[in-house]
Design an enzyme around this catalytic site. Structure first.
Site, short mmCIF file in Angstrom:
data_model
loop_
_atom_site.label_atom_id
_atom_site.label_comp_id
_atom_site.label_asym_id
_atom_site.label_seq_id
_atom_site.Cartn_x
_atom_site.Cartn_y
_atom_site.Cartn_z
N LYS A 1 -14.61 -8.60 29.68
CA LYS A 1 -15.02 -7.92 30.91
C LYS A 1 -16.36 -8.49 31.35
CE LYS A 1 -12.68 -3.60 29.97
NZ LYS A 1 -12.09 -3.02 31.16
N ARG B 1 -5.50 12.08 23.96
CA ARG B 1 -6.42 11.08 23.40
C ARG B 1 -7.00 11.52 22.06
NH1 ARG B 1 -9.20 7.34 26.28
NH2 ARG B 1 -11.09 7.89 25.15
N HIS C 1 -5.70 -1.13 6.86
CA HIS C 1 -5.50 -1.99 8.02
C HIS C 1 -6.79 -2.19 8.84
CE1 HIS C 1 -1.42 -1.57 6.88
NE2 HIS C 1 -1.08 -0.54 7.64
N LYS D 1 0.84 -1.19 0.00
CA LYS D 1 0.00 0.00 0.00
C LYS D 1 0.88 1.26 0.00
CE LYS D 1 -0.74 1.92 4.06
NZ LYS D 1 0.35 1.99 5.05
N TYR E 1 -1.38 -5.94 8.38
CA TYR E 1 -2.26 -6.26 9.50
C TYR E 1 -2.84 -7.67 9.38
CZ TYR E 1 -1.81 -2.43 12.59
OH TYR E 1 -1.26 -1.59 13.53
C1 BG6 Z 1 2.01 1.42 8.15
C2 BG6 Z 1 1.76 2.91 8.14
O1 BG6 Z 1 1.24 0.81 7.15
O2 BG6 Z 1 1.66 0.89 9.41
C3 BG6 Z 1 2.53 3.58 9.26
O3 BG6 Z 1 2.14 3.46 6.89
C4 BG6 Z 1 2.27 2.92 10.59
O4 BG6 Z 1 2.19 4.97 9.33
C5 BG6 Z 1 2.42 1.40 10.48
O5 BG6 Z 1 3.19 3.43 11.53
C6 BG6 Z 1 1.95 0.71 11.76
O6 BG6 Z 1 2.23 -0.64 11.71
P1 BG6 Z 1 2.35 -1.49 13.06
O7 BG6 Z 1 2.52 -2.88 12.58
O8 BG6 Z 1 3.52 -0.94 13.81
O9 BG6 Z 1 1.08 -1.26 13.80
#
Ligand code: BG6
EC number: 1.1.1.49
Length: 484
Positions: free
Chosen positions: A380, A464, A250, A158, A189
């Site tokens: 929970k 947050r 993701h 991506k 992911y």
């Molecule tokens: C990437 C993004 O796809 O995923 C980044 O481009 C991000 O911005 C990263 O930091 C996060 O990946 P993980 O595996 O550390 O949650």
């Protein structure tokens, strides 16, 4: 890896960040676990800079060893590095790719086993703008030519485009050169342990089957937070923003696994068919169900324009218009420069009807799947406070992986996914129609953001995010629980 014959892994963009930080370390881990045999494998780096094999090895060496693999580093590392060769050339030059093909062919002749098949895996650790010329060059000069079988596959990262139109254009260009089974659109992911656990959890546990629907679930949250900002990636990030960087890919992929129907079987096509149906059932996002934020100090990056509206934080509510999920908000939330680094799925159940204990202000049942850090699942529950009085309290059924699976090391997402590409398993990769459906969901909102019609609200680094996001969650029916 079961097939035999030579295996060439070609990392294009070999000196870039992604290759150094993710691709080569994953290959090294696969190598020292015995998944890549030195009798078959050769790794090629290709990029524009004119450096030698040894210079490339020096660039990546420092990323390959950490505490986890320190004990094996001396033996395995030098064996692994010896397998890496470097070819330099532009991304659109016949000459460069002919040289690359020659280097691969020489390796194939030297490594051929009796079957003699040739397997060529091209990993495009490159910006999408060069996917079309690079794919063309690979197709024209570098595909597997062995009469004895084998394959050519390409892995693309991506962002696959910036919106529906550009993504479709990219898909058509690559699709004209390679068949869908040759194209591996990676979303790391999908390689995370607890994301891979999702279907097992849902479909191998009787407990969840009758509960997983609108009758019992009040809302679902999929949350990603990082406690650092764009850190030198401001130029890239400003063009894309948090929705294109994290949410459209993701978090949406995770949503598919939470929401999909049971697939006919575990065949990759059956699973992906169900994911596409979820995406196609998502109704257009309303502006009032979106909160965007930008952390203070983001524009200090010299590569970011002073008037940038690019969100570094977003909460969006997705609604799935089908029998199982009508009326259940799916809250997708992602932010950079937040108070903590965490990614989890939170499934909040509805209140108990006829509550004789009058305890519901203590919190609802909530099932939390922590993707990272410290993988865990916990539920929970309300229980009786131990002691003489009849008092209720919220507690947890807790499955922490570190405690339960001591000594088991959880593979890196990239390791798993690269192994899948070699094995030819596309289950954890995004199919073209899935990608299209994912862009269809977010493109109208993204266009409104790009035009400045939806504004990013400033928030403090280490917070947050904007308070408006918490208000939106409340409006969507999320009941805040203790400690969250
Ligand atoms: C990437 C993004 O796809 O995923 C980044 O481009 C991000 O911005 C990263 O930091 C996060 O990946 P993980 O595996 O550390 O949650």
């Amino acid at each position: 890896v079961s097939e035999t014959g030579s295996l060439s892994i070609i990392v294009l963009g070999a000196s870039g960040d992604l290759a150094k930080k993710k691709t080569f370390p994953a290959l090294f881990n696969l190598f020292h676990q015995g998944f890549l045999s030195p009798d078959e494998v050769h790794i090629f780096g290709y990029a524009r800079s004119k450096i030698t094999d040894e210079e490339l090895r020096d660039k990546i060496r420092g990323y390959l060893v950490d505490e986890k693999n320190a004990s094996v580093k001396y033996e395995a590392l030098s064996m692994f590095l010896k397998l890496i060769k470097y070819v330099s050339g532009p991304y659109d030059s016949e000459e460069g790719f002919k040289r690359l093909d020659k280097a691969i062919s020489e390796h194939e002749i030297s490594k051929k086993t009796s079957e003699g098949s040739s397997r060529r895996l091209f990993y495009l650790a490159l910006p999408p703008s060069v996917y079309p010329p690079v794919s063309k060059m690979i197709k024209a000069w570098c595909t597997n030519k062995s009469d004895l079988g084998g394959w050519t596959r390409i892995v693309v990262e991506k962002p696959f485009g910036k919106d529906l139109e550009s993504a479709e254009q990219l898909s058509s260009q690559i699709g004209a050169l390679f068949e869908e089974p040759q194209i591996y659109r990676i979303d790391h992911y999908l390689g995370k342990e607890l994301v891979q656990n999702m279907l097992v959890l849902r479909f191998a546990n009787r407990l969840f089957l009758p509960l997983w629907n609108r009758d019992n679930i009040a809302n679902v949250q999929i949350v990603f937070r990082e406690d650092f900002g764009t850190e030198g990636r401001g130029g890239y990030f400003d063009e894309y923003g948090i929705i294109r960087d994290i949410i459209q890919n993701h978090l949406l992929q995770v949503l598919c696994l939470v929401a999909m129907e049971k697939p006919v079987s575990l065949k990759p096509e059956h699973i992906r068919d169900e994911k596409v149906k979820v995406l196609q059932s998502v109704i257009p996002i309303k502006d009032e169900e979106v909160v965007l934020g930008q952390y203070e100090g983001y524009r200090d990056d010299p590569t970011v324009p002073n008037d940038s509206n690019t969100p570094t934080f977003a909460t969006t509510i997705l609604r799935i218009d089908n029998e199982r999920w009508e009326g259940v908000p799916f809250i997708l939330k992602a932010g950079k420069a937040m108070s903590s680094k965490k990614a989890d799925i939170r499934i909040q159940f509805k209140d108990v009807p006829g509550d004789i204990f009058k305890c519901q202000n203590q919190g609802r049942n909530e099932f939390v799947i922590r993707l990272q850090p410290s993988e865990a699942m916990y539920m929970k529950l309300t229980v009786k406070q131990p002691g003489l009085e009849m008092q209720t309290v919220q507690s947890e059924l807790d499955l922490s992986y570190m405690q339960r699976y001591q000594g088991v090391s959880i593979p890196e997402a990239y390791e798993r996914l690269i192994l899948d590409t070699i094995r030819g398993d596309q289950q954890h990769f995004v199919r073209r129609d899935e990608l299209k459906a994912a862009w269809e969901i977010f493109t109208p909102l993204l266009h409104r953001i790009d035009k400045g019609e939806v504004k990013s609200i400033p928030y403090k680094q280490g917070s947050r995010g904007p308070a408006e996001a918490d208000q939106l969650l409340k409006k969507a029916g999320y009941m805040q629980t203790h400690g969250y």
